[in-house]
Every structure is written in structure tokens, then in C-alpha cells.
Design an enzyme around this catalytic site. Sequence first.
Site, PDB file in Angstrom:
ATOM      1  N   LEU A 285       0.753  -1.024   0.252  1.00 48.45           N
ATOM      2  CA  LEU A 285       0.202  -0.365   0.174  1.00 48.45           C
ATOM      3  C   LEU A 285       0.905   1.468   0.128  1.00 48.45           C
ATOM      4  O   LEU A 285       0.276   2.404  -0.261  1.00 48.45           O
ATOM      5  CB  LEU A 285      -1.080  -0.015   1.092  1.00 48.45           C
TER       6      LEU A 285
ATOM      7  N   ASP B 107      -1.314  -7.435  -4.153  1.00 44.80           N
ATOM      8  CA  ASP B 107      -0.127  -6.781  -3.915  1.00 44.80           C
ATOM      9  C   ASP B 107      -0.107  -6.087  -5.265  1.00 44.80           C
ATOM     10  O   ASP B 107      -0.651  -4.570  -5.679  1.00 44.80           O
ATOM     11  CB  ASP B 107       0.884  -6.030  -3.715  1.00 44.80           C
TER      12      ASP B 107
ATOM     13  N   ILE C 294      16.373 -14.913   5.179  1.00 41.79           N
ATOM     14  CA  ILE C 294      17.219 -15.973   3.604  1.00 41.79           C
ATOM     15  C   ILE C 294      16.492 -15.935   3.106  1.00 41.79           C
ATOM     16  O   ILE C 294      17.400 -15.102   1.759  1.00 41.79           O
ATOM     17  CB  ILE C 294      17.743 -16.944   4.530  1.00 41.79           C
TER      18      ILE C 294
ATOM     19  N   CYS D  47     -18.123 -16.709 -10.416  1.00 40.65           N
ATOM     20  CA  CYS D  47     -17.409 -18.047 -10.268  1.00 40.65           C
ATOM     21  C   CYS D  47     -17.847 -19.022  -9.867  1.00 40.65           C
ATOM     22  O   CYS D  47     -18.707 -19.104  -9.915  1.00 40.65           O
ATOM     23  CB  CYS D  47     -16.178 -17.683 -10.066  1.00 40.65           C
TER      24      CYS D  47
ATOM     25  N   GLY E  64     -19.618 -18.563  -7.393  1.00 41.51           N
ATOM     26  CA  GLY E  64     -20.809 -18.230  -7.421  1.00 41.51           C
ATOM     27  C   GLY E  64     -22.120 -18.558  -7.991  1.00 41.51           C
ATOM     28  O   GLY E  64     -23.283 -18.747  -8.182  1.00 41.51           O
TER      29      GLY E  64
ATOM     30  N   HIS F 118     -13.882 -13.456 -12.661  1.00 41.73           N
ATOM     31  CA  HIS F 118     -13.898 -12.406 -11.997  1.00 41.73           C
ATOM     32  C   HIS F 118     -14.008 -10.674 -12.169  1.00 41.73           C
ATOM     33  O   HIS F 118     -12.092 -10.347 -12.198  1.00 41.73           O
ATOM     34  CB  HIS F 118     -12.256 -12.425 -11.417  1.00 41.73           C
TER      35      HIS F 118
ATOM     36  N   GLU G 143     -14.081  -8.442 -10.424  1.00 41.31           N
ATOM     37  CA  GLU G 143     -13.783  -7.644  -9.776  1.00 41.31           C
ATOM     38  C   GLU G 143     -11.833  -7.092  -9.643  1.00 41.31           C
ATOM     39  O   GLU G 143     -11.265  -6.010  -8.804  1.00 41.31           O
ATOM     40  CB  GLU G 143     -13.186  -8.305  -7.510  1.00 41.31           C
TER      41      GLU G 143
END
Length: 608
Positions: free
Chosen positions: A24, A76, A153, A386, A388, A518, A520
Site C-alpha cells: 500500500l 499486491d 534468508i 465464478c 458463485g 472475476h 473484481e
Amino acid sequence: MGQAHITKHIFVTGGVASSLGKGLTASSLGRLLKARGLRVTMQKLDPYLNVDPGTMNPFQHGEVFVTDDGAETDLDIGHYERFLDVSLDGSANVTTGQVYSAVIARERRGGYLGQTVQVVPHITDEIKDRIRRLADDSVDVVITEVGGTVGDIESLPYLEAIRQVRHEVGRDNALTVHVSLVPYLAPSGELKTKPTQHSVAALRSIGLQPDAVVCRSDRPLPDSLKKKIAMMCDVDDEAVVGAPDASSIYDIPRVLHREGLDAYVVRRLGLSFRDVDWTEWDTLLRRVHHPANTATIAIVGKYVDLPDAYLSVTEALRAGAFATDTRVDLRWVTSDECSSPDATATLLDGIDGVIVPGGFGVRGIEGKLTALRHARENGIPTLGICLGLQCMVIEAARSLAGLEAANSTEFVPETPHPVISTMADQHEVVAGTRDMGGTMRLGLYSCVLAPGTLAQREYGAAEVAERHRHRYEVNNDYRHRLAAAGLVFSGTSPDGRLVEVVELPADVHPYYVGTQAHPEFRSRPTRAHPLFRGLVAAAVAHADRRRGMLPVDLPSEDAPTPENGVPENGAAQTRGVTAGRSGGSIRRGASASRPSVSSNGTAALVSP
């Protein structure tokens, strides 16, 4: 002759703890630079050995974000796209699995001419190549976020690669921003800088000196602490940026601008720029903080204990709320708990809208079907995504078409009525004879919408494109029978073979839409997706009726079936009923164990 274009690099690292909000922070900085007229792209370096997150458990990783070109990426990348209002591709997410796979494959082909293949230089060179690949003439700034925490690491090859990139492009063309935690100790009443000092020391021991430090905290940092951090970490006073918790993630660009981060970056990198244009973002923030309407929407899912599993869904819902000047209170409902009609009625009491998002596997499916039936029979606006959509088809087959044993071959391979079946090119994957990772129907595909349907009205177009991620589809052998029962197939692939959108007619239900895609993933906070905007608008209307106890037209319980007289368009008789009473806004299912999340993100993603 004009001066050659030089792309600048900004690297964002994190220290002390994970989940500080590097993504963000990077996204907000990118938004600020774009608002200054710069061309910005972004990238995430993930240190895990998976090639991509496509086969990871949602409880471990959160959602898988799909790009236009079909890459399965880190969540992200969704933040990057939403804040910058751009569409990225698979190169925006680099994993250790990808890097090692490429290096080993090249070694097998003889690409290293007999050299001993090592982490340095071969792995680091591959990482550098993937970073520099984005630095073309169409980009002014590449922002690269390094996943994990300094000291891990698995992050070492990435930090070494960044050190080398800084050396190769020159100090004036690269900048490192380190995001660190400044915790508050309640017993002493103090903010402590020592963890940040140690984190920067660890970064410097690897060869990287941060140019700016973003200090995450639960309260504002006093100037005296900023000066102390600047002195102990050897950065400019103005390069120590306070980033206290914000009431909404969309406030973060304002916070960072107020702290002067973007001004420092453009000056430090010698970038040509204009003042920040806040026109679009300020309009958004007004709707975030001062909405005119309210509605409560339930997300009925399998992974609700980790809301990040549905991150893009919740952000798309918030965008729909912003577009309709609405505050949406989210209620998380575990589909397993919808074990009976009575339990479901209790869990969904006071709800104005329902979203049934995607997922995989049989667990919780019957609960989703029960929730969908409740929403359908009670006129609650509903959006299926999907899985749904597939559940909507199964529920309609059982309840409307009389196919009581209808199911998906994903859940019951031998079901007598496979209304949802495995896609033709996925049988080998399901049988275990072909790789599972990266083999679904992925990426952007076109959809043709039927004229006069709700979907066509919401989109305002005859053909649209959406991102997909699925292995199963509506079985065309059952389309005619389902259509006769009243289910409208309002969107299909251009060749008509694959069902993309289903819905109920407007005279049967105010808003009952399912999409195999999708949607969204293509929503933006300043440009809401039509299906989410439509859902919120319908939910607001439902909320107004519910609060006013006004009659709502719903299908009659004893309406005729297709076999005994319903017209072919699926129109049904309606009856006037009274909506249920309003429920509280702090709910998780039937209890108050989880705060609801308002559309401004207050109770969820509140930190950069």
C-alpha cells in the site's frame, strides 16, 4: 540530439515485521507520482519457491490476483492496479520459483557454456533482468517492492540484485524506501525507534543504504523522533516519513504527500513533474468519508476467516459503494454455518445484498446453495462470482427445474445431473495426469451480452471482456431446461458455447446476477465495475424498503412451474410481502465476534 531517456527505479523494502503495508505504501507513492504527470509501473518480487501463488491455500496466501494475460499473481498486484488505474501483466510479479526455473532451464540447454551456476551472478542476473525489463521508454519510474522482511534468508538474492542495479544505473537514478515499524509501548508510553535502527543496520550490512524511511505506527511521530531516526539511520531529515494508521487505505496518498515523500522522491531523482492533481482523488475521498446512503451486504464464502482471500471482492464492493455515494457494512458469513434454511435466515437477517465469491472444493457448497435460495426467494440483491455462478445454476436446477440431484462434477463426479461439468481441456488436469498449476482458463476473455438483459443494461455494452480463473463450466446439455425454468443466460462467449452470465428476469427478482468471470479484478476505486455498482444500488433500494417496511414484490411460493404454465421468458406471479427487520451493523453471521467493515475500509485495511 536530445538526451536519452532514463527510467528511474524506486525499491521498497520492509523491516522489523511483515504485513506493515509495503504494498500500500508503494501503491500510494505510485499514485502520487502519476498524479504529478509521471508514467509509473510497478512490480513485486516474492521470495517464495512457488512459481506462482495459483496452487497456494487461500488461508496462507490470500487471494490470487489474475492479470489480463492470465498470470496468477500476488494480491499486491491488485493494489498496484487499483491505485494507479492501470492493467499490469505477468512481469509485474517475480517469484523465486520463476527465477530458479528459468536459470535451471537455461543451464540444461547449455546456456551457461559449462560455467558453475551460482546464486551470484546467475540468480541475481536473472532477477536484475526481470527488473530492468520494465524500464523502457514508455516508463518514467519503475517501483519495485521486495516481499518479506530484511533479514529473511530467502530475500538475500533480491537485495543483492537491487544493490547491483543501483550501482549499474547510478545513484541518481535509483532510490530505496525502507518501510519499518515504530512500535508504541503502553507501559512506558513511548514510541520506540530501536527496532527501526536495527532494521536499517541489517539492510546496510547487505550493502543497501536506504534513502528514505517510512515509519509505520499507530499514532503520529513527533519531529524529535523523526530527527533521531534520520541521525541514527543516516538519511535526510525530510526523508523520514511518518505513516500512522489511517481511517481508510485511500487516505494513504494524502498522508504520504503531507509528509513530503513524493516531493522528496522527485527532487532526489531529478524528475520533471507538476503539482499533484487531486481532482479525482478528492472526489473519491469525499465519498469515502461522507456517503449519503447505507446498506449491509453479506459475503458468503469458504475463507472468510482470512478476509485477504477476498481482497479484490471487498475493494470492488467498496468502489461500487463510492460510485453510488454509499457506506456499505460488510457482514462475513461462513458458508459452512448456513446449514439449514432457519440458520441461514438468522445469519442473513437484516441483509440488503449478498455476494457469493469464488473458491474450490466441496466444503461449504451446500451452505452457499442454501444462502442463494434464501436470497432468491426473499428478493435480496445477489451477485455470484465464478463458483458463485455455478452455485446459482445448481440451486436453480434443484429448486426451479426440479432436478433435485443436480450438482457439479467437481463435487460429485458421478452426479446424475451434472449441470456444471469439467471443461473439455481440463479433464487431464482433474485426472491428475497433467500439471495443476497455471492450467486453468486464465486471463481476459470476451463475453457477448443478450439485448434487454440486466447484465447488458448494467454494462451499457453489447460485448465486454473480463478476467477468468476456472476449470468448470455450465453444461450446455441443461441450458434449455434451465432456461425453461426461468434462468436467463444473458452472457456467453462469442461462439455461444460457454455461459458467462446468468440472471433472473427483473420482474422476478430485483438483482440476481452470476458471472463466470472475476469482475473484481478490473474494478478501480475511481471507476467502479458495473456489476458491483449495480449490486450496491440495488442493495440501497432494498435497504430503503426494509427500513420503511414497504411492500416488496417477490415470486409467489405457489407460482406455476414451467411444466404447468409459466411463459417461456420465465415471468412468474408475484406477491406483496414485508421485508424483514433491520439487523445490526456489527455482525459476523449471527454474532458480533467480528466487526463489520464499512465501505471506507475502516475496520480492515487501515494501515499502509
